[in-house]
Scaffold this motif. Structure first.
Motif, mmCIF file in Angstrom:
data_model
loop_
_atom_site.group_PDB
_atom_site.id
_atom_site.type_symbol
_atom_site.label_atom_id
_atom_site.label_comp_id
_atom_site.label_asym_id
_atom_site.label_seq_id
_atom_site.Cartn_x
_atom_site.Cartn_y
_atom_site.Cartn_z
ATOM 1 N N TRP A 40 0.133 -8.728 14.238
ATOM 2 C CA TRP A 40 0.279 -7.785 13.131
ATOM 3 C C TRP A 40 1.337 -6.715 13.408
ATOM 4 N N VAL A 95 4.727 -6.138 11.141
ATOM 5 C CA VAL A 95 5.073 -4.897 10.440
ATOM 6 C C VAL A 95 6.424 -4.370 10.910
ATOM 7 N N ARG A 120 1.893 -6.829 -0.878
ATOM 8 C CA ARG A 120 1.084 -5.733 -0.344
ATOM 9 C C ARG A 120 1.544 -5.354 1.058
ATOM 10 N N GLN A 121 1.863 -6.334 1.868
ATOM 11 C CA GLN A 121 2.359 -6.049 3.216
ATOM 12 C C GLN A 121 3.651 -5.242 3.162
ATOM 13 N N GLN A 162 3.059 -1.602 2.314
ATOM 14 C CA GLN A 162 2.612 -0.857 3.498
ATOM 15 C C GLN A 162 3.778 -0.573 4.426
ATOM 16 N N ALA A 163 4.649 -1.562 4.615
ATOM 17 C CA ALA A 163 5.807 -1.385 5.496
ATOM 18 C C ALA A 163 6.736 -0.299 4.960
ATOM 19 N N ALA A 175 5.812 2.274 3.153
ATOM 20 C CA ALA A 175 5.142 3.553 3.373
ATOM 21 C C ALA A 175 5.306 4.010 4.822
ATOM 22 N N ILE A 176 5.126 3.088 5.769
ATOM 23 C CA ILE A 176 5.248 3.424 7.183
ATOM 24 C C ILE A 176 6.690 3.773 7.523
ATOM 25 N N THR A 232 -3.696 -1.216 -2.728
ATOM 26 C CA THR A 232 -2.362 -0.630 -2.703
ATOM 27 C C THR A 232 -2.368 0.761 -3.329
ATOM 28 N N ARG A 233 -1.725 1.710 -2.654
ATOM 29 C CA ARG A 233 -1.605 3.057 -3.214
ATOM 30 C C ARG A 233 -0.688 3.059 -4.424
ATOM 31 N N SER A 259 5.378 -0.196 -8.954
ATOM 32 C CA SER A 259 6.177 -0.719 -7.841
ATOM 33 C C SER A 259 7.541 -1.249 -8.256
ATOM 34 N N GLN A 286 2.066 7.823 -4.457
ATOM 35 C CA GLN A 286 1.036 7.445 -3.482
ATOM 36 C C GLN A 286 -0.230 8.287 -3.616
#
Length: 397
Positions: free
Chosen positions: A169, A173, A198-199, A202-203, A205-206, A230-231, A278, A298
């Motif tokens: 994981w 990411v 979705r992945q 998240q990527a 956001a990070i 998902t935000r 999105s 978010q």
């Protein structure tokens, strides 16, 4: 009164997949609208298991043939079989001697890309899956993307990344973030499934990549599970999976009554797009507005206030308000409220929550305030909005 003995039908699908659940829903819809009497076999946990299927003593099978193990297990089946799966450019990829109901992979990708073009984007990429026999349908979607890009004399940027697993994981990411950062901005990305989309959300956001200002993202499946995780609400192409299920059930019903349908092939187009935040790319001129949008998107449903947005952007509240007035001709509060309203509308349309839970989950201070906002902005109450959405969904079905 004479009763008809029901036909015993096996449905070989995986209930953990949104696509498979929608196909099953379409089969149920067909049975509910006809006099067909079927005794359905599915695993108790709705998972696909092939052990002993060669000894199935029933009358027919509808199965997901995207899984090559299913196609192999049913290659010498003695009962009527209807295959369901993805479309293929190579005619030899289809099973021989069976009717086949396919989702149109080319049209799925074209619809997604056309949407990204419509919101003003000129650069595009795809997030796919690693090559494997189980992911043949993903390769078809890649080929569709390549063909569309070739027609426009553009390079096809495709990233496959890693398979999802606990052990890989972090690597997955990190690879996604590195790929996202390497892309020219702004860009529209098509993910081969909502799960892959979705992945990427998240990527982003990070990695501090603004969605959809820098990366506009659209998935495929319209999966309600993904929406809950998902935000930023995810735009998604809706496969015509329910129509596929109805069509497959109709074909099997005909076969059970003696109609020969070997090698019949039916292509089902996508049902449309659910457009959410999105992919709602809007070219903004001021970086403060873009950064504020990223934060609001978010956290709007967590009850954030204008001063918190200003703190995140790193400017005074009055400066941020001035940027919003100049750029968008509205206040920061107006934009926060718009995102809360959009989130509430989406949850009411899904019918998965009570009105009280929607108000709480979307950051409204009370049911009464949400009621006031709906009346002012939409001219109806939340309950009326939900009932209308249910009525339209019933008519579409």
């Amino acid at each position: 009164m004479k009763t008809t003995k029901p036909h015993r039908i096996a449905l070989l699908f995986n209930g953990n997949k949104s696509f498979d659940r929608e196909v099953i829903s379409g089969i149920a819809g067909y049975l509910g609208s006809t006099r067909a009497a079927w005794d359905l076999f599915l695993e108790e946990d709705f998972r696909l298991r092939l052990d002993g299927i060669e000894r199935w003593q029933g009358d027919g099978i509808i199965a997901d043939f995207d899984d090559p193990a299913v196609a192999k297990a049913l290659s010498r089946c003695a009962v009527p079989v209807v295959a369901v799966g993805g479309s293929y450019s190579d005619d030899g990829a289809y099973p021989r001697g069976l009717p086949y109901v396919a989702t149109d992979n080319f049209k799925l990708i074209k619809l997604a890309r056309d949407h990204l073009i419509d919101v003003g984007l000129q650069r595009f990429a795809m997030f796919s899956l690693p090559r494997s026999s189980e992911n043949r349908w993903a390769l078809e979607r890649e080929n569709a993307f390549r063909a569309l890009m070739l027609d426009d004399r553009m390079d096809a940027e495709i990233f496959r990344g890693c398979e999802t697993s606990a052990s890989s994981w972090d690597e997955a990411v990190e690879g996604q973030i590195a790929w996202l950062r390497s892309l020219p901005k702004p860009i529209g990305i098509i993910a081969v499934t909502d799960a892959r989309a979705r992945q990427l959300l998240q990527a982003c956001a990070i990695g501090g990549i603004a969605v959809p200002e820098q990366v506009a993202l659209i998935g495929i499946d319209n999966d309600p599970m993904v929406r809950m995780l998902t935000r930023i609400p995810l735009s998604s192409v809706m496969q015509g999976a329910q129509e596929m299920g109805r069509t497959a059930a109709h074909l099997l019903d005909q076969m059970l009554h003696g109609v020969r349908l070997a090698n019949t092939r039916i292509m089902v187009p996508p049902a449309g797009i659910n457009v959410f935040a999105s992919s709602k790319h809007e070219a903004t001129r001021h970086p403060h507005v873009m950064r504020a949008h990223h934060f609001i998107r978010q956290y709007a449903c967590q009850g954030i206030k204008t001063h918190q947005v200003a703190e995140y952007v790193g400017v005074s509240r009055s400066s941020l308000e001035a940027c919003f007035r100049q750029e968008l001709e509205c206040s920061v509060h107006d934009v926060i409220l718009r995102f809360k309203l959009d989130a509430a509308k989406a949850r009411l349309e899904s019918g998965e929550s009570s009105i009280a839970d929607v108000a709480l989950g979307c950051g409204f201070t009370s049911i009464q305030y949400m009621h006031f906002v709906f009346k002012r902005e939409l001219g109806c109450t939340p309950r009326v909005y939900r009932d209308r959405a249910r009525g339209e969904a019933g008519l579409a079905a």
